[in-house]
Design a protein around this motif. Structure first.
Motif, PDB file in Angstrom:
ATOM      1  N   PRO A 129      45.182  37.828  28.666  1.00 34.57           N
ATOM      2  CA  PRO A 129      46.530  38.358  28.438  1.00 34.57           C
ATOM      3  C   PRO A 129      46.978  39.252  29.585  1.00 34.57           C
ATOM      4  O   PRO A 129      46.163  39.727  30.390  1.00 34.57           O
ATOM      5  CB  PRO A 129      46.368  39.153  27.145  1.00 34.57           C
ATOM      6  N   LEU A 130      48.262  39.524  29.652  1.00 31.50           N
ATOM      7  CA  LEU A 130      48.827  40.346  30.710  1.00 31.50           C
ATOM      8  C   LEU A 130      48.203  41.740  30.733  1.00 31.50           C
ATOM      9  O   LEU A 130      48.036  42.336  31.812  1.00 31.50           O
ATOM     10  CB  LEU A 130      50.345  40.458  30.525  1.00 31.50           C
ATOM     11  N   ALA A 131      47.823  42.264  29.579  1.00 31.87           N
ATOM     12  CA  ALA A 131      47.236  43.603  29.508  1.00 31.87           C
ATOM     13  C   ALA A 131      45.969  43.720  30.353  1.00 31.87           C
ATOM     14  O   ALA A 131      45.681  44.793  30.912  1.00 31.87           O
ATOM     15  CB  ALA A 131      46.933  43.970  28.057  1.00 31.87           C
ATOM     16  N   ILE A 132      45.219  42.637  30.464  1.00 34.16           N
ATOM     17  CA  ILE A 132      43.996  42.645  31.276  1.00 34.16           C
ATOM     18  C   ILE A 132      44.347  42.787  32.753  1.00 34.16           C
ATOM     19  O   ILE A 132      43.675  43.504  33.509  1.00 34.16           O
ATOM     20  CB  ILE A 132      43.175  41.363  31.035  1.00 34.16           C
ATOM     21  N   VAL A 175      34.831  40.347  62.129  1.00 32.70           N
ATOM     22  CA  VAL A 175      35.527  40.410  60.835  1.00 32.70           C
ATOM     23  C   VAL A 175      36.094  41.812  60.638  1.00 32.70           C
ATOM     24  O   VAL A 175      35.361  42.800  60.645  1.00 32.70           O
ATOM     25  CB  VAL A 175      34.577  40.033  59.678  1.00 32.70           C
ATOM     26  N   VAL A 176      37.410  41.886  60.479  1.00 34.85           N
ATOM     27  CA  VAL A 176      38.066  43.187  60.288  1.00 34.85           C
ATOM     28  C   VAL A 176      38.174  43.578  58.824  1.00 34.85           C
ATOM     29  O   VAL A 176      38.506  44.720  58.498  1.00 34.85           O
ATOM     30  CB  VAL A 176      39.465  43.205  60.937  1.00 34.85           C
ATOM     31  N   GLY A 177      37.922  42.608  57.939  1.00 37.70           N
ATOM     32  CA  GLY A 177      37.992  42.905  56.521  1.00 37.70           C
ATOM     33  C   GLY A 177      37.712  41.667  55.697  1.00 37.70           C
ATOM     34  O   GLY A 177      37.637  40.554  56.227  1.00 37.70           O
ATOM     35  N   ILE A 178      37.551  41.887  54.403  1.00 36.03           N
ATOM     36  CA  ILE A 178      37.324  40.764  53.501  1.00 36.03           C
ATOM     37  C   ILE A 178      38.400  40.746  52.433  1.00 36.03           C
ATOM     38  O   ILE A 178      38.923  41.790  52.023  1.00 36.03           O
ATOM     39  CB  ILE A 178      35.927  40.807  52.854  1.00 36.03           C
ATOM     40  N   SER A 179      38.751  39.550  52.006  1.00 35.56           N
ATOM     41  CA  SER A 179      39.707  39.352  50.929  1.00 35.56           C
ATOM     42  C   SER A 179      39.004  38.569  49.833  1.00 35.56           C
ATOM     43  O   SER A 179      38.458  37.491  50.092  1.00 35.56           O
ATOM     44  CB  SER A 179      40.940  38.598  51.433  1.00 35.56           C
ATOM     45  N   ILE A 180      38.990  39.110  48.619  1.00 34.58           N
ATOM     46  CA  ILE A 180      38.201  38.555  47.527  1.00 34.58           C
ATOM     47  C   ILE A 180      39.123  38.011  46.445  1.00 34.58           C
ATOM     48  O   ILE A 180      39.796  38.776  45.748  1.00 34.58           O
ATOM     49  CB  ILE A 180      37.274  39.636  46.930  1.00 34.58           C
ATOM     50  N   ALA A 181      39.170  36.702  46.305  1.00 33.63           N
ATOM     51  CA  ALA A 181      39.985  36.068  45.262  1.00 33.63           C
ATOM     52  C   ALA A 181      39.202  36.078  43.954  1.00 33.63           C
ATOM     53  O   ALA A 181      38.056  35.619  43.899  1.00 33.63           O
ATOM     54  CB  ALA A 181      40.339  34.642  45.671  1.00 33.63           C
ATOM     55  N   THR A 182      39.830  36.589  42.902  1.00 28.26           N
ATOM     56  CA  THR A 182      39.129  36.676  41.628  1.00 28.26           C
ATOM     57  C   THR A 182      40.120  36.719  40.472  1.00 28.26           C
ATOM     58  O   THR A 182      41.335  36.580  40.664  1.00 28.26           O
ATOM     59  CB  THR A 182      38.205  37.905  41.602  1.00 28.26           C
ATOM     60  N   ARG A 183      39.580  36.911  39.290  1.00 28.67           N
ATOM     61  CA  ARG A 183      40.369  37.042  38.073  1.00 28.67           C
ATOM     62  C   ARG A 183      40.310  38.495  37.611  1.00 28.67           C
ATOM     63  O   ARG A 183      39.282  39.154  37.758  1.00 28.67           O
ATOM     64  CB  ARG A 183      39.796  36.144  36.970  1.00 28.67           C
ATOM     65  N   PRO A 184      41.387  39.003  37.013  1.00 20.64           N
ATOM     66  CA  PRO A 184      41.371  40.401  36.544  1.00 20.64           C
ATOM     67  C   PRO A 184      40.386  40.641  35.404  1.00 20.64           C
ATOM     68  O   PRO A 184      40.003  41.789  35.167  1.00 20.64           O
ATOM     69  CB  PRO A 184      42.815  40.652  36.106  1.00 20.64           C
ATOM     70  N   ASP A 185      39.958  39.574  34.722  1.00 21.47           N
ATOM     71  CA  ASP A 185      38.978  39.738  33.645  1.00 21.47           C
ATOM     72  C   ASP A 185      37.541  39.644  34.162  1.00 21.47           C
ATOM     73  O   ASP A 185      36.595  39.591  33.374  1.00 21.47           O
ATOM     74  CB  ASP A 185      39.213  38.724  32.521  1.00 21.47           C
ATOM     75  N   CYS A 186      37.390  39.641  35.484  1.00 22.63           N
ATOM     76  CA  CYS A 186      36.051  39.595  36.090  1.00 22.63           C
ATOM     77  C   CYS A 186      35.844  40.785  37.022  1.00 22.63           C
ATOM     78  O   CYS A 186      35.283  40.652  38.114  1.00 22.63           O
ATOM     79  CB  CYS A 186      35.858  38.281  36.847  1.00 22.63           C
ATOM     80  N   LEU A 187      36.342  41.934  36.596  1.00 16.86           N
ATOM     81  CA  LEU A 187      36.206  43.158  37.381  1.00 16.86           C
ATOM     82  C   LEU A 187      35.585  44.248  36.514  1.00 16.86           C
ATOM     83  O   LEU A 187      36.226  45.229  36.149  1.00 16.86           O
ATOM     84  CB  LEU A 187      37.571  43.614  37.913  1.00 16.86           C
ATOM     85  N   GLY A 188      34.298  44.059  36.194  1.00 10.18           N
ATOM     86  CA  GLY A 188      33.590  45.050  35.400  1.00 10.18           C
ATOM     87  C   GLY A 188      33.373  46.335  36.178  1.00 10.18           C
ATOM     88  O   GLY A 188      33.582  46.396  37.397  1.00 10.18           O
ATOM     89  N   ASN A 189      32.929  47.362  35.495  1.00 14.19           N
ATOM     90  CA  ASN A 189      32.711  48.656  36.144  1.00 14.19           C
ATOM     91  C   ASN A 189      31.694  48.563  37.274  1.00 14.19           C
ATOM     92  O   ASN A 189      31.798  49.268  38.277  1.00 14.19           O
ATOM     93  CB  ASN A 189      32.250  49.696  35.111  1.00 14.19           C
ATOM     94  N   ASP A 190      30.688  47.675  37.115  1.00 14.86           N
ATOM     95  CA  ASP A 190      29.683  47.527  38.159  1.00 14.86           C
ATOM     96  C   ASP A 190      30.286  46.939  39.428  1.00 14.86           C
ATOM     97  O   ASP A 190      29.956  47.355  40.546  1.00 14.86           O
ATOM     98  CB  ASP A 190      28.516  46.668  37.668  1.00 14.86           C
ATOM     99  N   VAL A 191      31.220  45.986  39.262  1.00 14.43           N
ATOM    100  CA  VAL A 191      31.896  45.394  40.413  1.00 14.43           C
ATOM    101  C   VAL A 191      32.806  46.419  41.080  1.00 14.43           C
ATOM    102  O   VAL A 191      32.829  46.551  42.311  1.00 14.43           O
ATOM    103  CB  VAL A 191      32.708  44.138  40.000  1.00 14.43           C
ATOM    104  N   LEU A 192      33.547  47.152  40.278  1.00 14.37           N
ATOM    105  CA  LEU A 192      34.449  48.177  40.818  1.00 14.37           C
ATOM    106  C   LEU A 192      33.663  49.249  41.575  1.00 14.37           C
ATOM    107  O   LEU A 192      34.088  49.701  42.649  1.00 14.37           O
ATOM    108  CB  LEU A 192      35.258  48.810  39.685  1.00 14.37           C
ATOM    109  N   THR A 193      32.515  49.640  41.043  1.00 17.68           N
ATOM    110  CA  THR A 193      31.666  50.628  41.721  1.00 17.68           C
ATOM    111  C   THR A 193      31.199  50.100  43.064  1.00 17.68           C
ATOM    112  O   THR A 193      31.175  50.830  44.064  1.00 17.68           O
ATOM    113  CB  THR A 193      30.457  50.985  40.834  1.00 17.68           C
ATOM    114  N   LEU A 194      30.811  48.826  43.093  1.00 17.03           N
ATOM    115  CA  LEU A 194      30.384  48.202  44.348  1.00 17.03           C
ATOM    116  C   LEU A 194      31.520  48.198  45.369  1.00 17.03           C
ATOM    117  O   LEU A 194      31.317  48.566  46.536  1.00 17.03           O
ATOM    118  CB  LEU A 194      29.912  46.771  44.085  1.00 17.03           C
ATOM    119  N   LEU A 195      32.707  47.793  44.960  1.00 21.90           N
ATOM    120  CA  LEU A 195      33.848  47.736  45.878  1.00 21.90           C
ATOM    121  C   LEU A 195      34.179  49.112  46.429  1.00 21.90           C
ATOM    122  O   LEU A 195      34.454  49.272  47.624  1.00 21.90           O
ATOM    123  CB  LEU A 195      35.067  47.141  45.163  1.00 21.90           C
ATOM    124  N   GLU A 196      34.145  50.117  45.564  1.00 20.10           N
ATOM    125  CA  GLU A 196      34.435  51.481  46.018  1.00 20.10           C
ATOM    126  C   GLU A 196      33.381  51.951  47.019  1.00 20.10           C
ATOM    127  O   GLU A 196      33.713  52.558  48.050  1.00 20.10           O
ATOM    128  CB  GLU A 196      34.479  52.422  44.813  1.00 20.10           C
TER     129      GLU A 196
END
Length: 310
Positions: A168-171, A114-135
């Protein structure tokens, strides 16, 4: 301008350039749900979404490792190489406790092929804890990539309400800003042919994404699938389904205004044969792609020819 034999910057071109061979994507089911189904913001999902949560082609199994092995076997009749993308496709793949997400993502990233992962999600399901994990994971696995695929579909709020998108689009804009801040590439899903949308409206969505500098885009034909709420609108003939040449004309116009470095992950779509009600012409994917390439050649056009920073 051409990317090998194509007048647009295909994902295949991008991956072959990097890995020297074709890279196959293996769709996975991480056994999650969606806030648009569990009652958080809805219970019936988006009106076009099947019961499989857009993961009708996902390889299902007990573990991610098992699913990856099962997925590889799908390509047994092809001359496959040594590289695969683990695609967390079904439902919303950041919609779970971070500990569970980390276990799932690591299981895929730890697989040597596996050279990488692609994660399908919604923009309203990216809390700070998830973003920290991804980083953190992106730093721990520097030789592999982590992509996030966001289902935008349209920038038009009326259309978003009709399809029950649920945010909404802002999210979406906030999610893009946060992901770009931690250098996580973004692929955005756009549906061409939504009820009530004109060609100019679809082009406005693409222009918006070009200005946002997202890394990739999936241009997806609207499919009418059995057992979705969209079927009722279709039966009532409240909107027109695009014919193949109308669709190709819109796709060409979309490609023309997208920047040359934006990777085109899809220009049509794969509707499950057992679920697809319309448009049936989309089942002949080779014909659609060949017609698109021929039409672009005849027009003497290519991706980015009409791109502007304004």
């Amino acid at each position: 301008m051409r990317w090998n034999d194509k007048p647009y910057h295909t994902l295949d071109y991008e991956l072959k350039n990097k890995y020297g061979e074709k890279v196959y994507k293996i769709a996975l089911d991480a056994n999650m749900t969606c806030p648009n189904r569990d009652g958080s913001c809805g219970t019936r999902g988006c009106i076009f979404c099947s019961a499989g949560g857009s993961g009708d082609f996902a390889a299902k199994g007990i573990s991610i490792k098992h699913q990856l092995e099962k997925g590889k076997k799908i390509f047994h009749n092809k001359n496959i190489g040594n590289h695969f993308i683990a695609y967390f496709q079904s439902y919303t793949n950041t919609y779970a406790p971070v500990a569970k997400l980390e276990k799932l993502y690591r299981e895929a990233l730890d697989e040597p092929s596996v050279v990488g992962i692609s994660i399908a999600t919604r923009p309203d399901c990216l809390g700070n804890d998830v973003l920290t994990l991804l980083e953190r994971l992106s730093k721990e696995y520097p030789e592999k990539f982590i992509w996030v695929e966001l289902g935008l579909q349209t920038i038009h709020e009326h259309s978003a309400t009709l399809i029950r998108r649920g945010y909404p689009l802002a999210i979406f804009e906030q999610a893009v800003t946060q992901l770009q801040k931690i250098s996580i590439p973004i692929i955005t899903h756009v549906i061409i042919g939504l009820p009530g949308e004109t060609k100019s409206m679809m082009l406005e969505t693409c222009h918006f994404l070009a200005q946002k500098k997202v890394d990739g885009i999936k241009l997806q034909l609207l499919h009418i699938l059995k057992n979705t709420d969209l079927v009722e609108l279709y039966k009532k003939k409240t909107f027109e389904i695009l014919d193949v040449m109308e669709y190709i004309d819109i796709i060409i116009s979309c490609l023309e205004i997208l920047p040359s470095d934006m990777v085109i992950h899809r220009v049509t779509g794969d509707g499950p044969k057992d679920l697809l009600l319309a448009p049936l012409w989309s089942l002949d994917k080779r014909r659609v792609l060949n017609t698109l390439h021929q039409e672009m050649k005849q027009r003497g056009t290519w991706q980015s020819i009409k791109f502007t920073n304004k």
